[in-house]
Design an enzyme around this catalytic site. Structure first.
Site, PDB file in Angstrom:
ATOM      1  CG  ASN A   1      -1.809   1.380   1.366  1.00  0.00           C
ATOM      2  OD1 ASN A   1      -1.860   2.118   0.489  1.00  0.00           O
ATOM      3  ND2 ASN A   1      -2.241   1.322   2.546  1.00  0.00           N
ATOM      4  CD1 TRP A   2       3.607   1.289  -2.604  1.00  0.00           C
ATOM      5  CD2 TRP A   2       4.273   2.879  -4.380  1.00  0.00           C
ATOM      6  NE1 TRP A   2       4.709   0.679  -3.510  1.00  0.00           N
ATOM      7  CE2 TRP A   2       5.148   1.514  -4.661  1.00  0.00           C
ATOM      8  CE3 TRP A   2       4.231   3.731  -5.174  1.00  0.00           C
ATOM      9  CZ2 TRP A   2       6.115   1.509  -5.469  1.00  0.00           C
ATOM     10  CZ3 TRP A   2       5.133   3.695  -6.216  1.00  0.00           C
ATOM     11  CH2 TRP A   2       6.194   2.557  -6.320  1.00  0.00           C
ATOM     12  CE  LYS A   3       0.127   3.528   4.956  1.00  0.00           C
ATOM     13  NZ  LYS A   3       0.212   3.621   6.316  1.00  0.00           N
TER      14      LYS A   3
ATOM     15  CG  HIS B   1      -5.813   1.789   5.414  1.00  0.00           C
ATOM     16  ND1 HIS B   1      -5.427   2.721   6.401  1.00  0.00           N
ATOM     17  CD2 HIS B   1      -4.749   0.964   5.142  1.00  0.00           C
ATOM     18  CE1 HIS B   1      -4.265   2.410   6.783  1.00  0.00           C
ATOM     19  NE2 HIS B   1      -3.840   1.272   5.681  1.00  0.00           N
TER      20      HIS B   1
ATOM     21  CD  GLU C   1      -2.851   5.274   7.042  1.00  0.00           C
ATOM     22  OE1 GLU C   1      -2.850   5.464   5.707  1.00  0.00           O
ATOM     23  OE2 GLU C   1      -1.650   4.792   7.583  1.00  0.00           O
TER      24      GLU C   1
ATOM     25  CD  GLU D   1      -3.435  -2.872   7.374  1.00  0.00           C
ATOM     26  OE1 GLU D   1      -2.088  -2.876   6.960  1.00  0.00           O
ATOM     27  OE2 GLU D   1      -3.842  -1.632   7.164  1.00  0.00           O
TER      28      GLU D   1
ATOM     29  N   GLY E   1       2.713   2.113  10.655  1.00  0.00           N
ATOM     30  CA  GLY E   1       3.702   2.860  10.667  1.00  0.00           C
ATOM     31  C   GLY E   1       4.299   3.293  11.989  1.00  0.00           C
TER      32      GLY E   1
ATOM     33  CB  SER F   1       5.450  -2.160  11.812  1.00  0.00           C
ATOM     34  OG  SER F   1       4.819  -0.941  12.241  1.00  0.00           O
TER      35      SER F   1
ATOM     36  N   GLY G   1       2.947  -1.434   4.137  1.00  0.00           N
ATOM     37  CA  GLY G   1       2.591   0.145   3.944  1.00  0.00           C
ATOM     38  C   GLY G   1       4.241   0.502   3.724  1.00  0.00           C
ATOM     39  N   GLY G   2       4.770   1.196   4.561  1.00  0.00           N
ATOM     40  CA  GLY G   2       6.243   1.928   4.250  1.00  0.00           C
ATOM     41  C   GLY G   2       7.228   0.958   3.747  1.00  0.00           C
TER      42      GLY G   2
END
Ligand code: PEP
Length: 255
Positions: A17-19, A102, A104, A172, A178, A217, A238-239
C-alpha cells in the site's frame, strides 16, 4: 525451494500500500520488484496499490508477476462526487483489487462499517477483489476489546455474499501501522484464528479459503516469523513496500 506457508492450501498475497506516496520517478522500484519476482518466483501473489495517478502508468509497463490495486473507491459507479474515483474507473486503469476500510480512511474520513460495506459491494460489482481492513486501536487493545472490535468490523463491513476469490481480509492493528510496533506472535495468532472462525461461520467453505493478511510495520526483519503464524495468509505492507529492496526482503518469506 519455496518456504513453508502457514496455511498450505491458501496461496498467500503480499500487497503493498503506497498510500499518498509515489510520483513517476518511483516507477523504477516496481520494475526492480518485477524483475526480482521473475527471477526468484515467490510462492505468493504480489500486488502494488499505488496512488491512482500512477495506476495507468504502472499498468502500461505490463510487468509480469505484479498485480495492481487501488487504495479506496466510491460506492457509486459515477456521478457528482468531486475528487472521488469509482471501482469501475480503477478497474479500467488496471486494478485487480481495491483496499477498503483502511484505518486511515476510517479515521480521516469517518468511514463507518456500513460505508465500507457499500464500497466492498462496489468492488465486487466491478468484478474485482476487495481487501478489507479491520483492526483495533491501542485503547481498545488495552481494554481487552480487540476480538470484539475486529469481529464487529468484519460483521458490519462484509456484504452477505462473499467468496474467497473476491474477498481478502487484512488484520491491521491501528497502533502497529507505521509505528514500528507489532503485536506478539501469540496476539496475531489469536486474532487471525478468531477471524477465520467468524469467516467460516458466515461463508462456510469460502470462508475457510479466504486470505487473511497481517498488516502493521511488516518489514524484512519480522516478515518470516509473522508469515508462519497459522491463518496468516500474507501481508499488507505500507512503508516497506515503497522500495524494491525492502519489499523483496519481505517476500523472502515466500522465496
Ligand atoms: C498500512 O498502512 O496498511 C500498513 C500496514 O503500513 P505500515 O506497513 O507502514 O505499518
Amino acid at each position: 525451494m519455496a518456504k513453508r506457508q502457514s496455511t498450505p492450501k491458501i496461496k498467500a498475497l503480499v500487497a503493498g500500500n503506497w498510500k499518498m506516496n509515489g510520483i513517476g520517478k518511483q516507477l523504477g522500484e516496481v520494475r526492480k520488484l518485477a524483475s526480482a519476482i521473475n527471477r526468484k518466483k515467490p510462492n505468493a501473489d504480489v500486488m502494488i496499490c499505488p496512488p491512482a495517478t500512477l495506476l495507468t502508468r504502472m499498468a502500461a509497463l505490463k510487468l509480469k508477476g505484479v498485480a495492481l490495486g487501488g487504495q479506496d473507491c466510491h460506492a457509486d459507479i459515477e456521478g457528482a462526487h468531486t475528487g472521488d474515483i469509482s471501482a469501475e474507473m480503477l478497474k479500467e486503469a488496471g486494478a485487480k483489487a481495491v483496499i477498503v476500510g483502511h484505518s486511515e480512511r476510517r479515521a480521516d474520513y469517518g468511514e463507518s462499517d456500513k460505508a465500507v460495506r457499500a464500497k466492498v459491494e462496489a468492488v465486487h460489482r466491478a468484478g474485482m477483489m476487495a481487501i478489507i481492513c479491520v483492526g483495533e486501536s491501542l485503547k481498545q487493545r488495552r481494554a481487552g476489546e480487540t476480538l470484539k472490535i475486529v469481529k464487529a468490523q468484519l460483521r458490519g463491513s462484509l456484504p452477505a455474499v462473499c467468496i474467497a476469490k473476491n474477498t481478502v481480509i487484512a488484520y491491521e492493528p491501528v497502533w502497529a501501522i507505521g509505528s514500528g510496533l507489532t503485536p506478539t506472535i501469540a496476539q496475531v495468532e489469536e486474532v487471525h484464528s478468531a477471524l477465520r472462525s467468524a469467516l467460516v461461520r458466515r461463508f462456510d467453505d469460502e470462508g475457510a479459503k479466504m486470505r487473511i493478511l497481517y498488516g502493521g510495520s511488516v518489514k524484512p526483519a519480522n516478515a518470516n516469523e509473522l508469515m508462519l503464524v497459522p491463518n496468516v495468509n500474507g501481508a499488507l505492507v505500507g512503508g516497506a513496500s515503497l522500495t524494491a529492496k525492502d519489499f523483496c526482503g519481505i517476500l523472502e518469506a515466500y522465496f
